[in-house]
Write a protein that holds these residues in place. Structure first.
Motif, PDB file in Angstrom:
ATOM      1  N   LEU A   3       0.714  -1.144   0.064  1.00 57.16           N
ATOM      2  CA  LEU A   3       0.054  -0.087   0.121  1.00 57.16           C
ATOM      3  C   LEU A   3       1.156   1.272   0.031  1.00 57.16           C
ATOM      4  O   LEU A   3       0.461   2.350  -0.580  1.00 57.16           O
ATOM      5  N   HIS A   6       2.039   2.106  -3.330  1.00 54.51           N
ATOM      6  CA  HIS A   6       0.857   2.770  -4.187  1.00 54.51           C
ATOM      7  C   HIS A   6       0.559   3.976  -3.636  1.00 54.51           C
ATOM      8  O   HIS A   6      -0.783   4.352  -3.557  1.00 54.51           O
ATOM      9  N   VAL A   8      -0.144   5.303  -0.619  1.00 48.74           N
ATOM     10  CA  VAL A   8      -1.125   5.242   1.037  1.00 48.74           C
ATOM     11  C   VAL A   8      -0.086   5.457   2.027  1.00 48.74           C
ATOM     12  O   VAL A   8       0.918   4.803   1.968  1.00 48.74           O
ATOM     13  N   ALA A  13      -1.574   3.052   6.407  1.00 50.21           N
ATOM     14  CA  ALA A  13      -1.387   1.597   5.893  1.00 50.21           C
ATOM     15  C   ALA A  13      -1.323   0.897   7.076  1.00 50.21           C
ATOM     16  O   ALA A  13      -2.002  -0.275   7.098  1.00 50.21           O
ATOM     17  N   MET A  16      -4.416   0.360   9.796  1.00 50.29           N
ATOM     18  CA  MET A  16      -5.860  -0.322   8.966  1.00 50.29           C
ATOM     19  C   MET A  16      -5.947  -1.522   9.687  1.00 50.29           C
ATOM     20  O   MET A  16      -4.827  -2.344  10.072  1.00 50.29           O
ATOM     21  N   THR A  20      -9.703  -4.309   6.085  1.00 53.23           N
ATOM     22  CA  THR A  20      -9.599  -3.107   5.358  1.00 53.23           C
ATOM     23  C   THR A  20      -8.126  -2.950   4.518  1.00 53.23           C
ATOM     24  O   THR A  20      -8.447  -2.757   3.218  1.00 53.23           O
ATOM     25  N   ARG A  21      -7.293  -3.378   5.078  1.00 55.37           N
ATOM     26  CA  ARG A  21      -6.051  -3.494   4.295  1.00 55.37           C
ATOM     27  C   ARG A  21      -6.016  -4.270   3.077  1.00 55.37           C
ATOM     28  O   ARG A  21      -5.644  -4.235   2.026  1.00 55.37           O
ATOM     29  N   MET A  24      -8.081  -3.120   0.509  1.00 59.52           N
ATOM     30  CA  MET A  24      -7.538  -1.949  -0.353  1.00 59.52           C
ATOM     31  C   MET A  24      -6.487  -2.600  -1.242  1.00 59.52           C
ATOM     32  O   MET A  24      -6.355  -2.452  -2.405  1.00 59.52           O
ATOM     33  N   CYS A  25      -5.726  -3.634  -0.958  1.00 58.70           N
ATOM     34  CA  CYS A  25      -4.889  -4.028  -1.798  1.00 58.70           C
ATOM     35  C   CYS A  25      -5.294  -4.912  -2.956  1.00 58.70           C
ATOM     36  O   CYS A  25      -5.014  -4.829  -4.045  1.00 58.70           O
ATOM     37  N   VAL A  27      -8.477  -4.203  -4.318  1.00 57.85           N
ATOM     38  CA  VAL A  27      -8.850  -3.233  -5.248  1.00 57.85           C
ATOM     39  C   VAL A  27      -7.896  -2.454  -6.153  1.00 57.85           C
ATOM     40  O   VAL A  27      -7.729  -2.182  -7.267  1.00 57.85           O
ATOM     41  N   LEU A  28      -6.741  -2.135  -5.363  1.00 54.44           N
ATOM     42  CA  LEU A  28      -5.703  -1.571  -6.132  1.00 54.44           C
ATOM     43  C   LEU A  28      -5.228  -2.298  -7.183  1.00 54.44           C
ATOM     44  O   LEU A  28      -4.781  -2.131  -8.237  1.00 54.44           O
TER      45      LEU A  28
END
Length: 50
Positions: A3, A6, A8, A13, A16, A20-21, A24-25, A27-28
């Protein structure tokens, strides 16, 4: 660290929760072309265009 790579912020990061972490990974990575199967919680094999 993925993260942070990228853009964050480090403190965000690492504050989290695990769920959630992970989300997010995923989705990215999907924004970069990966495809995640949420039902099986696994990455799909990339197609080779055939």
């Amino acid at each position: 660290m993925w993260l942070v790579k990228h853009n964050v912020p480090f403190d965000v990061a690492f504050q989290m929760d695990d769920v959630t972490r992970t989300a997010m990974c995923i989705v990215l990575a999907e924004m970069e072309g990966g495809e995640f199967d949420w039902d099986s919680m696994c990455w799909k094999e990339p197609s080779n265009g055939t």
